[in-house]
Each structure stands twice: as C-alpha cells, then as structure tokens.
Design a protein around this motif. Structure first.
Motif, PDB file in Angstrom:
ATOM      1  N   ALA A 186       0.579  -1.170   0.259  1.00 16.53           N
ATOM      2  CA  ALA A 186      -0.431  -0.016   0.289  1.00 16.53           C
ATOM      3  C   ALA A 186       0.890   1.058   0.267  1.00 16.53           C
ATOM      4  N   ASN A 187       1.533   1.098   0.684  1.00 20.44           N
ATOM      5  CA  ASN A 187       2.809   2.698   0.867  1.00 20.44           C
ATOM      6  C   ASN A 187       3.373   2.520  -0.077  1.00 20.44           C
ATOM      7  N   SER A 188       3.871   1.791  -1.245  1.00 23.07           N
ATOM      8  CA  SER A 188       4.917   1.602  -1.637  1.00 23.07           C
ATOM      9  C   SER A 188       4.158   2.436  -3.406  1.00 23.07           C
ATOM     10  N   THR A 189       2.496   1.380  -2.748  1.00 24.49           N
ATOM     11  CA  THR A 189       2.148   2.486  -4.696  1.00 24.49           C
ATOM     12  C   THR A 189       1.340   3.324  -4.207  1.00 24.49           C
TER      13      THR A 189
ATOM     14  N   THR B 216      11.721  13.004   2.666  1.00 22.99           N
ATOM     15  CA  THR B 216      11.805  13.676   1.920  1.00 22.99           C
ATOM     16  C   THR B 216      10.223  14.174   0.878  1.00 22.99           C
ATOM     17  N   THR B 217      10.629  14.550   0.491  1.00 23.36           N
ATOM     18  CA  THR B 217       9.357  15.312  -0.632  1.00 23.36           C
ATOM     19  C   THR B 217       8.867  15.055  -2.065  1.00 23.36           C
ATOM     20  N   SER B 218      10.182  14.211  -2.033  1.00 19.96           N
ATOM     21  CA  SER B 218      10.146  13.589  -3.372  1.00 19.96           C
ATOM     22  C   SER B 218      10.244  11.667  -3.186  1.00 19.96           C
ATOM     23  N   ALA B 219       9.578  11.960  -4.588  1.00 24.39           N
ATOM     24  CA  ALA B 219       9.715   9.979  -4.026  1.00 24.39           C
ATOM     25  C   ALA B 219      11.417   9.481  -4.753  1.00 24.39           C
ATOM     26  N   ALA B 220      11.949   8.916  -3.448  1.00 32.01           N
ATOM     27  CA  ALA B 220      13.224   7.955  -3.903  1.00 32.01           C
ATOM     28  C   ALA B 220      12.519   6.617  -3.748  1.00 32.01           C
ATOM     29  N   PRO B 221      13.827   5.968  -4.290  1.00 33.50           N
ATOM     30  CA  PRO B 221      13.411   4.002  -4.156  1.00 33.50           C
ATOM     31  C   PRO B 221      14.161   3.955  -2.139  1.00 33.50           C
TER      32      PRO B 221
ATOM     33  N   VAL C 116      12.178  -0.642  -2.686  1.00 33.79           N
ATOM     34  CA  VAL C 116      10.766  -0.710  -4.155  1.00 33.79           C
ATOM     35  C   VAL C 116      11.003   0.742  -4.517  1.00 33.79           C
ATOM     36  N   ASP C 117      10.382   1.138  -5.384  1.00 31.42           N
ATOM     37  CA  ASP C 117      10.789   2.657  -5.852  1.00 31.42           C
ATOM     38  C   ASP C 117      10.557   3.805  -5.505  1.00 31.42           C
ATOM     39  N   CYS C 118      10.322   3.937  -4.662  1.00 33.10           N
ATOM     40  CA  CYS C 118       9.487   4.432  -3.116  1.00 33.10           C
ATOM     41  C   CYS C 118       8.633   4.081  -2.028  1.00 33.10           C
ATOM     42  N   TYR C 119       8.757   5.224  -0.890  1.00 30.24           N
ATOM     43  CA  TYR C 119       7.776   4.630   0.361  1.00 30.24           C
ATOM     44  C   TYR C 119       7.053   5.573   0.961  1.00 30.24           C
ATOM     45  N   ALA C 120       5.686   5.471   0.955  1.00 34.22           N
ATOM     46  CA  ALA C 120       5.348   6.703   2.086  1.00 34.22           C
ATOM     47  C   ALA C 120       4.513   6.682   2.908  1.00 34.22           C
ATOM     48  N   TRP C 121       4.482   6.925   3.420  1.00 32.17           N
ATOM     49  CA  TRP C 121       3.925   6.314   4.793  1.00 32.17           C
ATOM     50  C   TRP C 121       2.738   6.751   5.392  1.00 32.17           C
TER      51      TRP C 121
END
Length: 667
Positions: free
Chosen positions: A447-450, A475-480, A486-491
C-alpha cells in the motif's frame, strides 16, 4: 627602617635593605626579598617590628566603627594617614595609621578607593543602596543555607513545591532554590534527582524519567483542549466486503484492516483498508493543530499519549461491528498470486472482526501453517494472505531481515506496589517475522509503495521515506528505498497515530477524488511538517527506548535475581538473555562476540536506568537447536532500539505487536 606596602590585593610589611630613592630592596617577614618602587610604599616606620605591625593594626581596627568613620570624614578625596591624624587628634603611630587603612580598605561600600592609600566616602544615596544590597544578599544566603539544611535532612523546602520540574530538568542557577539544591548535593554527595526523591518531591524513579519527557516535549501538559468532535461523512458508499484487523490485545488505534473477496473469473480481490480521519479533520482546523503539534502517538510500556483525542480515535478507528470511513486499496490477485489491476476508493468499510495476536498465533504460526490441522475462524483467509505475502516478499527481492530476533511486549499492572513505586511489569518475548507479521507487513509495504508511486506520477506532493547506501531520510520527492526494494515508500497506513500519514492521506483522498492537492507543489507547510515530524519522532523513539530499559531493570528487581546471563555483542558490550537490555560490563575483556557469560549484579541506578554488573564466568553455549538471537546493528547504540510500531522503521509495517504496535523488523 620598615615599610608597609600593598601587593596582590593585600598589605605586607618588610625591612628596608637598600633605599635608592626611586626604588627599595625589602626583605619580608618570610625572608623573601622584593624590589619596590618608592611610590608603592604606603607607610615608613621604625616601630613596631615589621612582623608585628599588621597583627596589632588589625586588632586596633576591630574596634573602629565603620559608620562613625564614614560620618567623620569629609566628602573630598583624602589620604588614610591624614584621616588617621584627624581621627586620633594627634600624629598617628604606625599602628594607628595602619588600623585606619585596614578599616577603610575593609569597607569598600562606605569608602571608595581612589588610588594608592587614598579614599573618598561613598555618597549617602549610593551607600544606602549598597547597604540594602548587602542585607538582601545576607538574607538570601540565609535562605539558601536553610533550604540546603532541609534538603540534606530529607525535607522538601516550601519554596521548591511549585518549581520541582524546573529544578530537576532545567535549573536556573541564578535562583536561590537552585543554589540550595547544588549546595545540598555537594554536601551530601547525592544527585539532585536522588535528593528530591528522598525529600518526597517526586514519588518514584518512574515519575522522574516520565516527568523529564513531559517537561521537554509537553510543557503545557498532556490534556487535549476542548474541540468539536468531527462527524464522519454519511454519503460514502458502503463497501461489499467483510474486513478484519490484526493487532495486539492493547491496540486501540486500529488503522488498518484487510478483506478478501473471490472473483468470478478466478482469484481474489484483496482489500487493504486504512482508517480515514482525514475525511473528518480538515487542514487548518483546531484538530489539525493538535495533530500537527503532537505529530505522533507516544508509546511507552504501560502508557501512551495519543496524537488525537480519544473521542476522535473512537470515531475513526476500525472497530469490530462498525462501518467506518476508510481509504481502500483493492488489488486483483490471480490464482498464481500474480497481481492485476489496483484500484483505490474512499468508502465506508464494515469491520466484522478485530483479531488479536494472542488469540490467533497459537493456531496460526510457522509450525502450524501449511498443515491440515483443525479448522479455526479466519484460517483460510490468513493462509491465503500469508501465501500472497510470501510472493510479494520474493518480488521485492528483500526477504524480511532479522528473522532470528524477537520483539518484547511490556505489560505494566499499575495496581501493584513495588519497592520502586506503583507498577509490576511483565515482559513477554515474541519472535519477529511470524506469519502474522509477514502478511500484514507485506500488504502495508504494498500500500505505501503503490500509493506513493501513484501520487508521484499524478504530481501530488507527499512525504516519503527513502534509503540509499544505508542512510534513511525523509523527503517530499519520491525516491527509492533500497532496504525495502521499492521505487518509493510513503507512510500512509497509520493516519490515526502519525501526522505524516495523515498528511499523505489528505493528498491521497484528493487524488482519488480528482480534487486539487491540499499541499500543492513546493508547499512550505508540507516540508515543515516533515522536518518537525522527523525531529519529534526521533525524540519520542529515544524516550521509548529509555523507558524500555528502565522497565527491564524494574523486572530484574521484581525477580530478585543476584546474577544474570548475557551474550557478548562485542568488546565489553553485552545483552541480557531474559530481557532486551544492552550495556557495558567494564570487568569483561578478551571475550569473543556471541559468548554467553554469567554476571553478578552490583548495583542499580533507577534514576538513570543503568545497571552495573561484574563478570563472573563463561557459560556453555546453548543447544544447537536454540541458536543465539541475532542483534541488529542499531541495537548497539545504547540504549537499544524501540520495538513499538509507533516507532516503526523502514522494514515491514505491521498492524501491531509489542505492547501497542511493535515493528516487524529493524531498518
């Protein structure tokens, strides 16, 4: 011929050996020879002897009344010898002249020095103010001495009652109370915390440690201000699912739930449902201000401080038997566990069960999974999700780390009195990476990565966790995130207890509805929230680690043990085998890492949560069927890492394990 002179702020006498008009060679009473300029001489005399002048003059000066001297002299500048002649009414002797000099010199409040041997009386108004200042200092010193005496005797001075936290955690050394406390510590050899504990200013070592955290992080107290309770939206569609959550027994902030719906064409639609407080808490409202100030729920053994008021949590938590607002992600999963389409919805989700670890794990664990065994509620759903989680884990290429480690659950019974105050602690060990952990963790990572990737592709800013070369940052920019693969991870899956997740949920809901982002590109507010959260979250985690160390010591004292077993981590750093306490044993040396050792307990410092032990012996290794527990590198930074999910790092994010919600693995 003898002379009186001043050197280094004091009067001295000596016998003249040679007089060269502009300078003199003088031998002092101690036999030291010095060279003086003639202008440095205050008085020349032949009698009495050089060594007798000052003692006799000081005795004479003791009978002088300073007030009378002040009244007698003129307002003009004068030499001490001239004033001595006026005072005595005749040419003064060396003793009389020196007595006047000593009297004038010893009362700088009354007489201001104007040069070598010259003075001027202080003006009346200045003298009055100076005397008042002297009296004030005298009274203050009396108060300091009184308070010091009371503290050393184990009594709390009345002046201390209102300022105990300040004295303990941020003393102002200009205050009389702080001076008294410092003096009492110097006299008694005890620390300020120990003195105030013995005086009854604090009830226990727990209150001291907890009070320090509150003083630093919650200076205005922990009570929430009055707020209007948000009403959940009534117009949301009701999801056609039967959702269930998986949490520890004590979890109240139930952020996530799962569901499985069979598909007509085969396979399943797996739902990941996240509580949606963002639907009731608007940006810029008083509730937003509360969450923005606290930034996270604070977890500690036996207690917690929630980010949101209980009434708000109760409104949005995914409680059993309720249909609550949620942000849902639906993943179409084929029979071979490959994934198809992914869809996000804002809806109401009916929650039919809140599963608890202690009820499920005896039946669903690494030993029973895959076996036929007896049936039990949710067995089929849990098994299916675990199998899907294994595929997700393999797809990331990052198998769960630290599989041979444990989480520790702390439970405190505050109704039981102990030698250290209220609270009897029970510590339970739970193996990390269990099937329950894995299935929840992998779905939360999904869920967080998608969602993070979808927000990035849609141009909606979000707060991400990124990792590169072992360094984790926000960070406020998507980064691996290399650690998770995963390509990015947003809590985004804990909005009831983390402000970062709440902020990301505002963005996700706006994206799902096709609305403008609450935080636009380049948002200063979003960046500030991220930075503040990072600092605050770290402080909360440090406090939690410290309190877990403290309760480990409370547990040892409850057991009454005199010796403990431990495993060497490296050099003289060891970890106890019964509880997660890491510390240094200074008497330990030249022992290989992994070696089991026996230690004798020498002392406890409960105010500092420190244990002092002495090395006793090497213990035989455990049976090969019971390998020693692996220790995370992060644990080697004393004190050890937190285990609550409130301090989840960047490994899989579970619904909850240790006490409230423990992390499935370390970053």
């Amino acid at each position: 011929m003898n002379v009186l002179f001043e050197e280094d702020g004091s009067f001295k006498t000596g016998t003249v050996l040679a007089d060269n008009d502009s300078s003199l060679q003088v031998e002092t009473a101690t036999g030291k020879r010095v060279k003086l300029k003639s202008t440095a001489v205050l008085l020349r005399f032949t009698a009495p002897a050089a060594g007798e002048l000052l003692p006799r003059a000081e005795a004479e000066a003791a009978g002088l009344e300073t007030e009378f001297l002040w009244e007698m002299c003129s307002d003009d500048e004068f030499a001490f010898a001239d004033f001595a002649a006026d005072y005595y009414g005749h040419a003064p002797s060396a003793v009389e002249a020196t007595a006047i000099l000593v009297g004038l010199f010893g009362s700088p409040v009354h007489f201001h020095r104007k040069g070598r041997g010259r003075f001027r009386k202080a003006p009346a108004d200045i003298l009055k103010a100076a005397l008042a200042g002297q009296e004030k200092k005298r009274l203050q010193q009396e108060a300091v001495d009184r308070m010091k005496t009371e503290l050393v005797a184990g009594q709390l001075p009345a002046e201390f009652v209102a300022i105990v936290p300040q004295l303990l955690y941020k003393p102002d050394r200009n205050r009389l109370e702080a001076k008294a406390l410092e003096a009492a510590c110097a006299e008694s050899g005890r620390t300020p915390a120990r003195l105030l504990l013995e005086a009854g200013a604090i009830k226990s070592s727990y209150d001291y440690l907890y009070g320090r955290f509150l003083f630093e992080q919650f200076p205005d107290g922990t009570d929430f201000p009055p707020v209007d309770l948000p009403a959940p939206p009534e117009d949301l569609p009701l999801a056609d699912v039967q959702a269930f959550s998986i949490d520890d027994a004590t979890t109240t902030e139930i952020d996530d739930a799962l569901s499985i719906t069979p598909r007509a064409e085969g396979g399943w639609r797996i739902g990941i449902h996240i509580a949606a407080p963002a639907l009731g808490i608007a940006r810029g409202t008083p509730l937003d201000a509360i969450a923005r100030q606290r930034l996270s729920t604070v977890y500690m053994p036996g207690n917690k401080l929630t980010m949101l008021p209980d009434a708000v949590v109760d409104t949005f938590t995914l409680g059993e038997g309720q249909a609550r607002p949620a942000l849902s992600m639906y993943v179409d999963v084929n029979r071979d566990y490959t994934t198809g389409s992914i869809e996000s919805r804002v809806e109401r989700v009916p929650v039919v069960a809140n599963l608890r670890h202690h009820d499920i794990e005896p039946m669903f664990n690494e030993n029973t999974i895959g076996e036929e065994g007896p049936d039990y509620p949710w067995k089929r759903e849990l098994t299916l999700l675990w199998e899907f989680a294994c595929v997700l884990e393999a797809g990331r290429g990052k198998p769960s780390a630290n599989q041979n480690t444990h989480d520790y659950n702390f439970y405190v019974d505050w109704d039981v009195q102990t030698q250290d105050g209220p609270g009897s602690v029970r510590i339970e060990r739970r193996k990390r990476g269990s099937p329950l952990d894995k299935l929840v963790s992998e779905l939360m990572i999904l869920a967080n990565s998608t969602w993070g990737k979808q927000l990035s592709e849609a141009g909606y800013p979000a707060i991400y966790r990124a990792q590169a070369q072992g360094r984790v940052r926000m960070t406020t920019s998507a980064a691996p995130h290399e650690g998770l693969g995963v390509d990015c991870y947003a809590w985004s899956t804990s909005p009831l207890r983390r402000y970062v997740d709440l902020a990301n949920q505002w963005q996700l809901i706006a994206w799902a509805r096709g609305e403008p982002a609450p935080f636009p590109k380049g948002s200063v507010d979003l960046a500030a929230a991220m930075n503040d959260f990072d600092l605050t979250y770290t402080a909360y985690a440090d406090f939690q680690r410290g309190m877990e160390r403290y309760w480990c010591l409370r547990w040892l004292r409850q057991q009454g043990v005199k010796e403990v077993s431990a495993r060497v981590v490296r050099e003289n750093i060891v970890r106890l085998e019964d509880v997660p306490y890491i510390f240094k044993v200074h008497s330990l040396s030249n022992v290989h890492p992994g070696t089991r050792v026996q230690l004798s307990i020498e002392s406890y410092d409960m105010m500092a949560a420190e244990l002092r032990c002495k090395f006793v012996a090497i213990l035989p290794p455990l049976d090969s069927a019971e390998p020693g527990e692996e220790i995370d590198e992060a644990d080697l930074v004393l004190p050890p890492e937190p285990t609550e999910a409130a301090t989840q790092t960047d490994q899989p994010e579970p619904a909850g394990t240790s006490g409230e919600e423990a992390s499935a693995a370390a970053s």
